[in-house]
Design a protein around this motif. Structure first.
Motif, PDB file in Angstrom:
ATOM      1  N   ILE A 165       0.839  -1.497  -0.459  1.00 16.73           N
ATOM      2  CA  ILE A 165       0.292   0.065  -0.237  1.00 16.73           C
ATOM      3  C   ILE A 165       0.770   1.194  -0.040  1.00 16.73           C
ATOM      4  O   ILE A 165       0.938   2.058  -1.479  1.00 16.73           O
ATOM      5  N   HIS A 166       2.266   1.439   0.565  1.00 17.88           N
ATOM      6  CA  HIS A 166       2.845   2.662   0.688  1.00 17.88           C
ATOM      7  C   HIS A 166       3.339   2.808  -0.401  1.00 17.88           C
ATOM      8  O   HIS A 166       3.566   4.350  -0.974  1.00 17.88           O
ATOM      9  N   LYS A 167       3.812   1.571  -1.410  1.00 15.28           N
ATOM     10  CA  LYS A 167       4.488   1.663  -2.798  1.00 15.28           C
ATOM     11  C   LYS A 167       3.279   2.742  -3.700  1.00 15.28           C
ATOM     12  O   LYS A 167       4.149   3.428  -4.733  1.00 15.28           O
TER      13      LYS A 167
ATOM     14  N   GLU B 208      -6.461  -8.805   9.487  1.00 19.30           N
ATOM     15  CA  GLU B 208      -6.585  -7.307   9.857  1.00 19.30           C
ATOM     16  C   GLU B 208      -5.779  -7.066   8.544  1.00 19.30           C
ATOM     17  O   GLU B 208      -5.565  -7.942   7.995  1.00 19.30           O
ATOM     18  N   PHE B 209      -6.395  -5.364   7.763  1.00 23.18           N
ATOM     19  CA  PHE B 209      -6.017  -5.389   6.234  1.00 23.18           C
ATOM     20  C   PHE B 209      -4.783  -3.533   6.860  1.00 23.18           C
ATOM     21  O   PHE B 209      -5.747  -2.759   7.634  1.00 23.18           O
ATOM     22  N   GLU B 210      -4.594  -3.134   5.428  1.00 23.22           N
ATOM     23  CA  GLU B 210      -4.198  -1.574   5.834  1.00 23.22           C
ATOM     24  C   GLU B 210      -5.468  -1.324   3.979  1.00 23.22           C
ATOM     25  O   GLU B 210      -5.381  -2.496   3.008  1.00 23.22           O
TER      26      GLU B 210
ATOM     27  N   PRO C 246      -2.308   5.502   4.741  1.00 17.93           N
ATOM     28  CA  PRO C 246      -2.755   4.341   5.037  1.00 17.93           C
ATOM     29  C   PRO C 246      -3.261   3.979   6.051  1.00 17.93           C
ATOM     30  O   PRO C 246      -2.198   4.510   7.256  1.00 17.93           O
ATOM     31  N   SER C 247      -4.015   3.135   6.747  1.00 21.41           N
ATOM     32  CA  SER C 247      -4.315   2.819   7.977  1.00 21.41           C
ATOM     33  C   SER C 247      -4.436   1.309   8.520  1.00 21.41           C
ATOM     34  O   SER C 247      -4.959   0.361   7.096  1.00 21.41           O
ATOM     35  N   LYS C 248      -4.589   0.842   9.254  1.00 21.72           N
ATOM     36  CA  LYS C 248      -5.022  -0.693   9.778  1.00 21.72           C
ATOM     37  C   LYS C 248      -6.459  -0.686   9.849  1.00 21.72           C
ATOM     38  O   LYS C 248      -6.885   0.487  10.480  1.00 21.72           O
ATOM     39  N   VAL C 249      -7.062  -1.767   9.243  1.00 23.42           N
ATOM     40  CA  VAL C 249      -8.573  -2.201   9.742  1.00 23.42           C
ATOM     41  C   VAL C 249      -8.147  -3.364  10.527  1.00 23.42           C
ATOM     42  O   VAL C 249      -7.804  -4.274   9.881  1.00 23.42           O
ATOM     43  N   LYS C 250      -8.866  -3.393  11.546  1.00 22.44           N
ATOM     44  CA  LYS C 250      -8.882  -4.721  12.067  1.00 22.44           C
ATOM     45  C   LYS C 250     -10.738  -5.437  12.023  1.00 22.44           C
ATOM     46  O   LYS C 250     -11.578  -4.967  11.774  1.00 22.44           O
ATOM     47  N   LYS C 251      -9.950  -6.723  12.197  1.00 23.90           N
ATOM     48  CA  LYS C 251     -11.393  -7.687  12.322  1.00 23.90           C
ATOM     49  C   LYS C 251     -12.013  -7.597  13.778  1.00 23.90           C
ATOM     50  O   LYS C 251     -11.480  -8.010  14.914  1.00 23.90           O
ATOM     51  N   GLU C 252     -13.450  -6.587  13.986  1.00 20.91           N
ATOM     52  CA  GLU C 252     -13.959  -5.841  15.366  1.00 20.91           C
ATOM     53  C   GLU C 252     -15.016  -5.665  14.819  1.00 20.91           C
ATOM     54  O   GLU C 252     -15.593  -4.991  14.116  1.00 20.91           O
ATOM     55  N   THR C 253     -15.932  -7.029  15.842  1.00 18.68           N
ATOM     56  CA  THR C 253     -17.315  -6.084  16.320  1.00 18.68           C
ATOM     57  C   THR C 253     -17.742  -4.661  16.411  1.00 18.68           C
ATOM     58  O   THR C 253     -18.934  -4.380  15.992  1.00 18.68           O
ATOM     59  N   ASP C 254     -17.408  -4.413  17.176  1.00 19.96           N
ATOM     60  CA  ASP C 254     -17.352  -2.857  18.124  1.00 19.96           C
ATOM     61  C   ASP C 254     -17.422  -1.488  16.764  1.00 19.96           C
ATOM     62  O   ASP C 254     -17.379  -1.150  17.676  1.00 19.96           O
TER      63      ASP C 254
ATOM     64  N   PHE D 123      -6.898  -0.918  -0.980  1.00 17.41           N
ATOM     65  CA  PHE D 123      -6.533  -2.166  -0.032  1.00 17.41           C
ATOM     66  C   PHE D 123      -4.972  -2.847  -0.307  1.00 17.41           C
ATOM     67  O   PHE D 123      -4.279  -3.243  -1.320  1.00 17.41           O
ATOM     68  N   SER D 124      -4.398  -3.773   1.009  1.00 18.62           N
ATOM     69  CA  SER D 124      -3.488  -4.123   0.792  1.00 18.62           C
ATOM     70  C   SER D 124      -3.759  -5.206   2.420  1.00 18.62           C
ATOM     71  O   SER D 124      -3.576  -4.695   3.250  1.00 18.62           O
TER      72      SER D 124
END
Length: 169
Positions: free
Chosen positions: A21-23, A65-67, A40-48, A82-83
């Protein structure tokens, strides 16, 4: 009150999965000039969290998680990058004959300079720059690839101008 009138919908954004994602942010912002509207930011699998739940809805549960990063073109079209830490890290084989997204297209009146910059940044020129109306109008196009193998097209003029006169006639 409902209306039966059909009207053209506007294009909001396109999502592109990239191996780094950075490249990709660097390429798309420096070479294509797209605005970075979210680094770029991280997204985590979380229901809240809303984004976590939305991504579970879209991707299912087989991820942790993904970026993600968001860019915008000069006319406000969003580019959602997405990465994922898993998955194949190369572009799929180029096969426009199969059902699916074939390419996207950008517009730049200086197509020669842009193609040169794309190649210098690790991309690829897939064909010579071609003119739609070689003897009448300066409308040109070319297919290229980004450094990750994602195919896209460049036009020198708007879609409406290019096709309104019947480019193939």
């Amino acid at each position: 009150m409902s209306s039966n009138k059909n009207y053209p919908k506007s294009f909001s954004h396109i999502g592109i999965t990239v191996p780094d994602i950075h490249k990709a942010v660097k390429f798309y912002s420096e070479i294509l000039g797209w605005y970075v509207i979210m680094q770029p930011s991280k997204v985590k699998k979380e229901t809240d969290t809303a984004i976590g739940q939305m991504c579970i809805d879209v991707f299912g549960n087989d991820w942790e998680e993904f970026e993600i990063a968001h860019l915008s073109t000069s006319d406000g079209i969003g580019i959602e990058l997405f990465s994922f830490p898993f998955g194949i890290k190369k572009a799929p084989d180029f096969n426009p004959f199969n059902t699916g997204l074939f390419h996207f297209c950008i517009q730049d009146p200086d197509i020669e300079t842009l193609v040169t910059k794309i190649v210098a940044a690790g991309g690829k020129q897939r064909m010579p720059i071609r003119a739609y109306y070689p003897d009448n109008k300066p409308y040109k196009m070319c297919y290229v690839e980004d450094p990750f193998g994602i195919v896209f097209e460049i036009y020198t003029h708007s879609y409406e101008l290019t096709y309104s006169s019947g480019a193939y006639l």
